[in-house]
Design an enzyme around this catalytic site. Structure first.
Site, PDB file in Angstrom:
ATOM      1  N   ASP A  69      17.908  -6.231  53.045  1.00  0.00           N
ATOM      2  CA  ASP A  69      18.482  -7.110  53.932  1.00  0.00           C
ATOM      3  C   ASP A  69      18.465  -8.706  54.229  1.00  0.00           C
ATOM      4  O   ASP A  69      17.854  -8.726  53.184  1.00  0.00           O
ATOM      5  CB  ASP A  69      17.431  -7.176  55.417  1.00  0.00           C
ATOM      6  CG  ASP A  69      18.029  -7.223  56.611  1.00  0.00           C
ATOM      7  OD1 ASP A  69      19.118  -6.742  56.487  1.00  0.00           O
ATOM      8  OD2 ASP A  69      17.698  -8.022  57.256  1.00  0.00           O
ATOM      9  N   PHE A 144      32.429 -10.094  49.926  1.00  0.00           N
ATOM     10  CA  PHE A 144      32.453  -9.376  51.330  1.00  0.00           C
ATOM     11  C   PHE A 144      31.190  -9.898  52.118  1.00  0.00           C
ATOM     12  O   PHE A 144      30.792 -11.826  51.861  1.00  0.00           O
ATOM     13  CB  PHE A 144      31.364  -8.006  51.093  1.00  0.00           C
ATOM     14  CG  PHE A 144      29.611  -8.174  50.779  1.00  0.00           C
ATOM     15  CD1 PHE A 144      29.709  -7.629  49.754  1.00  0.00           C
ATOM     16  CD2 PHE A 144      29.167  -7.800  51.995  1.00  0.00           C
ATOM     17  CE1 PHE A 144      28.040  -8.451  49.159  1.00  0.00           C
ATOM     18  CE2 PHE A 144      27.448  -7.977  51.138  1.00  0.00           C
ATOM     19  CZ  PHE A 144      27.865  -8.154  49.543  1.00  0.00           C
ATOM     20  N   ARG A 173      20.928 -11.629  45.854  1.00  0.00           N
ATOM     21  CA  ARG A 173      20.466 -10.885  45.527  1.00  0.00           C
ATOM     22  C   ARG A 173      19.923 -10.820  44.440  1.00  0.00           C
ATOM     23  O   ARG A 173      18.704  -9.791  44.412  1.00  0.00           O
ATOM     24  CB  ARG A 173      21.592  -9.919  46.364  1.00  0.00           C
ATOM     25  CG  ARG A 173      21.230  -8.553  46.316  1.00  0.00           C
ATOM     26  CD  ARG A 173      22.360  -7.656  47.060  1.00  0.00           C
ATOM     27  NE  ARG A 173      22.776  -7.937  48.382  1.00  0.00           N
ATOM     28  CZ  ARG A 173      23.375  -8.451  48.773  1.00  0.00           C
ATOM     29  NH1 ARG A 173      24.195  -9.415  47.712  1.00  0.00           N
ATOM     30  NH2 ARG A 173      23.196  -9.598  49.748  1.00  0.00           N
TER      31      ARG A 173
END
Ligand code: IMP
Length: 190
Positions: A69, A144, A173
């Protein structure tokens, strides 16, 4: 070791799969869309999402899997959208964020990624943060989400201008993934 990445986001899977190769790990894409619980901490959202996907897909209970998340936290907006990033992106998107930022001198923001890894018994979380800024208008067509409005610190390009390999040098990430993959490879060597 077989590891599944539960996500409906193919871009997240591609980022993770490319980094996993550096660690000689193969991760499998478990394409499943789940509803995120609304909480004010990414760690709690990731943990609760793990429990939710196990309920929805009972076969996951005995598998090694992780999900992730992420959120974008903007200093001038007191950390908004943060844990509400998904909803905010779906509703007002990048243009809405740029509107909220009109006239703001402080453009500092950071992305945070939290991975929840389920090892068949328990859940562990790993976090990564990348600092940067919100630019004045969207630039770039790769990636994105908020990629076209976020420029990581000490970089001339937005995430949306970067190749996957370059984003994987700077992103939040890749940081959380590298902590997970380092711990998995250390465990495999024992
Ligand atoms: P999620 O809940 O982790 O999927 O992400 C929350 C929101 O942040 C979604 O709208 C994503 O598109 C966006 N987001 C997550 N990670 C990134 C990223 O690496 N770059 C840009 N936007 C992201």
């Amino acid at each position: 070791m077989e590891i599944h990445f539960v996500t409906h986001n193919s871009s997240k899977y591609e980022e993770a799969s490319s980094i996993a190769k550096e660690y000689n790990l193969l991760i499998r894409w478990y394409d499943h869309e789940y509803e995120e619980p609304q909480e004010d901490s990414l760690e709690i959202i990731a943990r609760k999402s793990c429990s939710r996907v196990i309920q929805e897909k009972p076969e996951l209970k005995t598998l090694n899997f992780f999900l992730e998340d992420a959120g974008m936290f903007i200093e001038a907006l007191d950390g908004f959208p943060g844990p509400y990033s998904s909803y905010v992106f779906k509703t007002i998107s990048n243009d809405g964020i740029l509107k909220l930022m009109e006239g703001k001198e402080n453009r500092r923001a950071y992305f945070k990624s939290v991975i929840a890894f389920h090892n068949g018994k328990s859940i562990e979380t790993f976090a990564g943060i990348t600092k940067g800024s919100i630019i004045l208008s969207t630039i770039g067509d790769k990636g994105f989400g908020f990629d076209p409005i976020f420029k990581p610190e000490d970089n001339e390009q937005t995430f949306a201008e970067m190749t996957l390999a370059t984003k994987n040098l700077y992103s939040h990430r890749q940081k959380s993934l590298r902590i997970l993959f380092t711990s998995l490879t250390a465990f495999a060597k024992q």
